[in-house]
Scaffold this motif. Structure first.
Motif, PDB file in Angstrom:
ATOM      1  N   LEU A  18      48.367   4.857 -23.269  1.00 47.15           N
ATOM      2  CA  LEU A  18      48.846   3.712 -24.021  1.00 47.15           C
ATOM      3  C   LEU A  18      48.280   3.784 -25.428  1.00 47.15           C
ATOM      4  CD1 LEU A  18      50.174   0.765 -23.906  1.00 47.15           C
ATOM      5  CD2 LEU A  18      47.832  -0.009 -23.537  1.00 47.15           C
ATOM      6  N   LEU A  19      49.129   3.589 -26.413  1.00 47.97           N
ATOM      7  CA  LEU A  19      48.667   3.431 -27.789  1.00 47.97           C
ATOM      8  C   LEU A  19      48.297   1.969 -27.970  1.00 47.97           C
ATOM      9  CD1 LEU A  19      51.513   5.279 -29.730  1.00 47.97           C
ATOM     10  CD2 LEU A  19      49.179   6.087 -29.402  1.00 47.97           C
ATOM     11  N   LEU A  20      47.117   1.711 -28.481  1.00 44.45           N
ATOM     12  CA  LEU A  20      46.670   0.347 -28.722  1.00 44.45           C
ATOM     13  C   LEU A  20      46.350   0.204 -30.207  1.00 44.45           C
ATOM     14  CD1 LEU A  20      45.798  -2.439 -27.725  1.00 44.45           C
ATOM     15  CD2 LEU A  20      43.533  -1.479 -27.294  1.00 44.45           C
ATOM     16  N   GLY A  21      47.041  -0.702 -30.876  1.00 40.49           N
ATOM     17  CA  GLY A  21      46.800  -0.952 -32.288  1.00 40.49           C
ATOM     18  C   GLY A  21      46.314  -2.369 -32.483  1.00 40.49           C
ATOM     19  N   ILE A  22      45.237  -2.499 -33.245  1.00 39.11           N
ATOM     20  CA  ILE A  22      44.683  -3.819 -33.512  1.00 39.11           C
ATOM     21  C   ILE A  22      44.534  -3.983 -35.019  1.00 39.11           C
ATOM     22  CG2 ILE A  22      42.730  -5.373 -33.174  1.00 39.11           C
ATOM     23  CD1 ILE A  22      42.189  -3.873 -30.546  1.00 39.11           C
ATOM     24  N   HIS A  29      48.845 -15.943 -38.727  1.00 37.72           N
ATOM     25  CA  HIS A  29      49.877 -15.808 -37.694  1.00 37.72           C
ATOM     26  C   HIS A  29      49.366 -14.911 -36.579  1.00 37.72           C
ATOM     27  CE1 HIS A  29      53.205 -17.709 -39.876  1.00 37.72           C
ATOM     28  NE2 HIS A  29      52.632 -17.210 -40.961  1.00 37.72           N
ATOM     29  N   LYS A  30      49.838 -15.164 -35.371  1.00 41.25           N
ATOM     30  CA  LYS A  30      49.492 -14.323 -34.225  1.00 41.25           C
ATOM     31  C   LYS A  30      50.672 -13.411 -33.950  1.00 41.25           C
ATOM     32  CE  LYS A  30      46.364 -17.634 -32.273  1.00 41.25           C
ATOM     33  NZ  LYS A  30      46.016 -18.517 -31.195  1.00 41.25           N
ATOM     34  N   ARG A  31      50.421 -12.110 -33.954  1.00 36.60           N
ATOM     35  CA  ARG A  31      51.486 -11.139 -33.745  1.00 36.60           C
ATOM     36  C   ARG A  31      51.146 -10.244 -32.574  1.00 36.60           C
ATOM     37  NH1 ARG A  31      50.923 -11.922 -39.221  1.00 36.60           N
ATOM     38  NH2 ARG A  31      52.856 -12.467 -40.273  1.00 36.60           N
ATOM     39  N   LEU A  32      52.148  -9.972 -31.740  1.00 37.44           N
ATOM     40  CA  LEU A  32      51.994  -9.060 -30.606  1.00 37.44           C
ATOM     41  C   LEU A  32      53.317  -8.333 -30.426  1.00 37.44           C
ATOM     42  CD1 LEU A  32      50.317  -8.013 -28.197  1.00 37.44           C
ATOM     43  CD2 LEU A  32      51.317  -9.863 -26.862  1.00 37.44           C
ATOM     44  N   THR A  33      53.256  -7.013 -30.443  1.00 39.23           N
ATOM     45  CA  THR A  33      54.444  -6.202 -30.227  1.00 39.23           C
ATOM     46  C   THR A  33      54.117  -5.178 -29.157  1.00 39.23           C
ATOM     47  OG1 THR A  33      55.093  -6.439 -32.554  1.00 39.23           O
ATOM     48  CG2 THR A  33      56.127  -4.644 -31.313  1.00 39.23           C
ATOM     49  N   THR A  34      54.994  -5.061 -28.172  1.00 46.02           N
ATOM     50  CA  THR A  34      54.783  -4.074 -27.118  1.00 46.02           C
ATOM     51  C   THR A  34      56.005  -3.173 -27.010  1.00 46.02           C
ATOM     52  OG1 THR A  34      55.673  -5.542 -25.413  1.00 46.02           O
ATOM     53  CG2 THR A  34      53.275  -5.597 -25.769  1.00 46.02           C
ATOM     54  N   GLY A  35      55.750  -1.980 -26.524  1.00 45.63           N
ATOM     55  CA  GLY A  35      56.800  -1.004 -26.289  1.00 45.63           C
ATOM     56  C   GLY A  35      56.500  -0.271 -25.005  1.00 45.63           C
ATOM     57  N   PRO A  36      57.274   0.771 -24.719  1.00 42.75           N
ATOM     58  CA  PRO A  36      57.116   1.470 -23.438  1.00 42.75           C
ATOM     59  C   PRO A  36      55.720   2.073 -23.237  1.00 42.75           C
ATOM     60  CG  PRO A  36      58.613   2.658 -24.904  1.00 42.75           C
ATOM     61  CD  PRO A  36      58.312   1.335 -25.553  1.00 42.75           C
ATOM     62  N   PHE A  38      53.051   1.352 -25.847  1.00 35.78           N
ATOM     63  CA  PHE A  38      52.160   0.847 -26.889  1.00 35.78           C
ATOM     64  C   PHE A  38      52.062  -0.670 -26.851  1.00 35.78           C
ATOM     65  CE2 PHE A  38      56.268   1.024 -29.119  1.00 35.78           C
ATOM     66  CZ  PHE A  38      56.312  -0.178 -29.800  1.00 35.78           C
ATOM     67  N   ALA A  39      50.938  -1.157 -27.362  1.00 38.01           N
ATOM     68  CA  ALA A  39      50.700  -2.584 -27.550  1.00 38.01           C
ATOM     69  C   ALA A  39      50.003  -2.745 -28.895  1.00 38.01           C
ATOM     70  CB  ALA A  39      49.829  -3.151 -26.431  1.00 38.01           C
ATOM     71  N   LEU A  40      50.550  -3.607 -29.729  1.00 36.64           N
ATOM     72  CA  LEU A  40      50.018  -3.831 -31.070  1.00 36.64           C
ATOM     73  C   LEU A  40      49.714  -5.310 -31.226  1.00 36.64           C
ATOM     74  CD1 LEU A  40      52.787  -1.778 -32.912  1.00 36.64           C
ATOM     75  CD2 LEU A  40      50.579  -0.940 -32.089  1.00 36.64           C
ATOM     76  N   ALA A  41      48.538  -5.626 -31.714  1.00 38.69           N
ATOM     77  CA  ALA A  41      48.122  -7.021 -31.838  1.00 38.69           C
ATOM     78  C   ALA A  41      47.487  -7.268 -33.191  1.00 38.69           C
ATOM     79  CB  ALA A  41      47.128  -7.374 -30.736  1.00 38.69           C
ATOM     80  N   GLY A  42      47.778  -8.445 -33.720  1.00 42.40           N
ATOM     81  CA  GLY A  42      47.104  -8.906 -34.926  1.00 42.40           C
ATOM     82  C   GLY A  42      47.636  -8.294 -36.197  1.00 42.40           C
TER      83      GLY A  42
END
Length: 94
Positions: A18-22, A29-36, A38-42
């Motif tokens: 899993l790719l994890l981006g912070i 603002h609170k941002r969260l994007t997920t993909g197959p 990856f998970a990206l937050a903030g």
């Protein structure tokens, strides 16, 4: 012979990646994007968009190689990451 989902012949769980981006900057603002894979937050809108773009480009490059994230070596991942503008930060010694 069919193996249970997520299992290998050895009985060990299948390897996952899993790719994890912070994003450490914030604009409130609170941002969260997920993909197959990856998970990206903030992050600010600009930071979050940049992380999303890079994660998508990494996935495109993996697809072009016919591989999944868990199938590439660290060296191959570093090569792909560098091609989209990312680099590994090694801790300073001393």
């Amino acid at each position: 012979m069919s193996l249970p989902s997520g299992k290998r012949k050895s009985g060990k769980p299948a390897r996952k990646a899993l790719l994890l981006g912070i994003g450490l900057d914030s604009d409130g603002h609170k941002r969260l994007t997920t993909g197959p894979n990856f998970a990206l937050a903030g992050g600010t809108q600009e930071t979050h968009e940049a992380m999303t773009e890079k994660a998508i480009k990494i996935n495109e490059k993996l697809t072009a190689r016919g591989k999944a994230l868990e199938q590439v070596s660290r060296e191959e991942f570093d090569e792909i990451a560098a091609s989209v503008g990312l680099h590994r930060n090694e801790p300073k010694k001393g």
